[in-house]
Design a protein around this motif. Structure first.
Motif: not given
Length: 447
Positions: A138-151
């Motif tokens: 879940d930490r990896l999947l959440t990190a992907f969701d968060q990273a996708a909207v950041l520069p």
């Protein structure tokens, strides 16, 4: 009727109780298992739970469902007083209470060995239990969701993942999580595979000590070709706030730090029993799994699994003990049940002798390695052997069918990529009434 008390419901404890149920006559003895968890974790499936290839509940075998005549006590044993044939149990709720017994079986298992590295206790997560494997995924999947909207400059930490420990657990978890990440990144147009950073840290000069050196070197080359970085002869010096510092001088910020740097003696066995223990904190066990030595046996006391120093009769070297792995724990549990019943009926117990069937590891979907003596198999055939062996080895047909069904479904629909990290705070939506949570400031990259 005598009471046989089993401390711990892991591999050795589960198979001991399961075997006793099959062999004891009605009224011959009462079996009690004490464990804080209501299930036995099939640990070889944890790397695939991390990758979403196995449903988390399918890696857990319910004790109540499969131990039908055994009395289950949900709690932790805090003290063993074998002189007075009593253990002290601490339940999750309520006061400690004593449980008397006639025959003791110690199968408490090992615990994750934590070193005094700054930040590890606060930042790292182990990979010994189902809930840990789920949290890693879940930490990896959440990190992907968060990273996708950041520069791009702000998402390096979110896409950096670190495993500490190059044994089987660390290498399998590392390979499976990297496999999940590279398949997942295709579904995020904003992200690039080149942005993924996977680090495996090992204090020794090689990984996978269970195999010989050349297969171990091949695994390093294989993981490196897939984009991973393997740090050999490197020790973790600090992990404060997720900032990794190695003894080699290398350092980086990591969203996830997984600690798989070996197992240690169970504190119960090491500190809270009157049983004989060796210099490593393990219970001294004879070849027939009775506690004690050939000249000084302990009456009505048995042990097996990771917290027992079981003599390895297949090795000519004096003092050699079986390695703490599932292959031995399962077979020791089965023999332990037979030996206890034999002694109850006035027969002699048999010594534990098991020749290794080889070692097999998954390195990600469709990738693996197997070694038996000088025979080494790599890649897809080894991965098939890994899946075939473990679907046969996981106890009960119910679990075999469930796991096989998930694998068959994944052939057509792929892995499930939904993160359920929110279950760690299930009341958030209720408390906020639908208002979005305030955004956290992105961590600044260092160095």
């Amino acid at each position: 009727m005598r009471t046989i008390l089993v401390v711990g419901g892991g591999y050795a404890g589960f198979y001991t109780a399961w075997g006793l149920e099959k062999r004891l006559r009605r009224g011959e003895a009462r079996v009690v298992v004490v464990d804080p968890r209501p299930y036995m974790t099939y640990q070889p499936f944890l790397p695939e739970v991390v990758a979403g290839s196995v449903e988390a509940r399918h890696a857990a075998v319910s004790l109540r469902r499969h131990l039908r005549t055994t009395e289950l006590v949900n709690g932790s044993v805090t003290k063993i007083d074998h002189e007075h044939r009593t253990v002290t149990v601490r339940p999750a709720v309520g006061e400690e209470f004593p449980v008397p017994y006639d025959v003791l079986v110690v199968t408490a298992g090992a615990v994750t060995r934590k070193l005094a590295v700054p930040g590890v206790a606060d930042s790292a997560i182990g990979m010994k239990h189902v809930e840990e494997a789920v949290a890693i995924r879940d930490r990896l999947l959440t990190a992907f969701d968060q990273a996708a909207v950041l520069p791009a400059p702000q998402r390096r930490r979110l896409l950096t993942f670190t495993f500490v420990g190059g044994g089987f657990s660390g290498v399998e978890g590392f390979g499976e999580l990297m496999s999940l990440a590279h398949s997942l990144v295709r579904k995020y147009p904003a992200l690039s595979p080149a942005e993924l950073n996977f680090h495996l840290v090992e204090a020794r000069g090689r990984i996978l000590p269970e195999v010989t050196e050349e297969p171990g070197r091949w695994v390093v080359r294989h993981l490196t070709r897939r984009g991973g970085t393997v740090h050999l002869n490197a020790q973790l010096r600090s992990a404060v706030n997720g900032h990794v510092v190695l003894s080699t001088g290398e350092e980086w910020d990591s969203e996830l730090i997984v600690w798989t740097a070996g197992n240690g003696a169970n504190p119960l066995v090491h500190n809270h029993t009157d049983l004989p223990i060796d210099e490593r904190g393990q219970v001294v066990v004879r070849a027939d799994l009775r506690i004690g030595t050939d000249t000084a046996p302990v009456a009505d006391a048995w042990a097996a699994g990771d917290d027992a120093s079981v003599p390895d009769l297949t090795i000519a070297r004096p003092g050699a003990a079986t390695v703490p792995n599932a292959q031995h724990a399962v077979r020791q549990g089965r023999l332990l049940a037979k030996n206890i019943v034999a002694v109850l009926r006035g027969r002699e117990p048999k010594p534990y002798v098991h020749h290794s069937l080889g070692t097999v590891a998954t390195l990600g979907l469709g990738r693996g390695i197997f070694q038996w003596r000088r025979v080494v198999i790599k890649g897809f055939p080894a991965w098939l052997m890994h899946r075939g062996y473990h679907v046969l080895a996981v106890p009960t047909w119910e679990r075999k069918v469930r796991v096989a069904a998930v694998w068959a479904t994944a052939l057509f629909f792929g892995r499930d990529i939904v993160s359920l990290a929110s279950v760690q705070n299930p009341r958030r939506a209720f408390e906020t009434g639908g208002e979005p949570a305030p955004a956290a400031a992105p961590a600044r990259a260092r160095g």
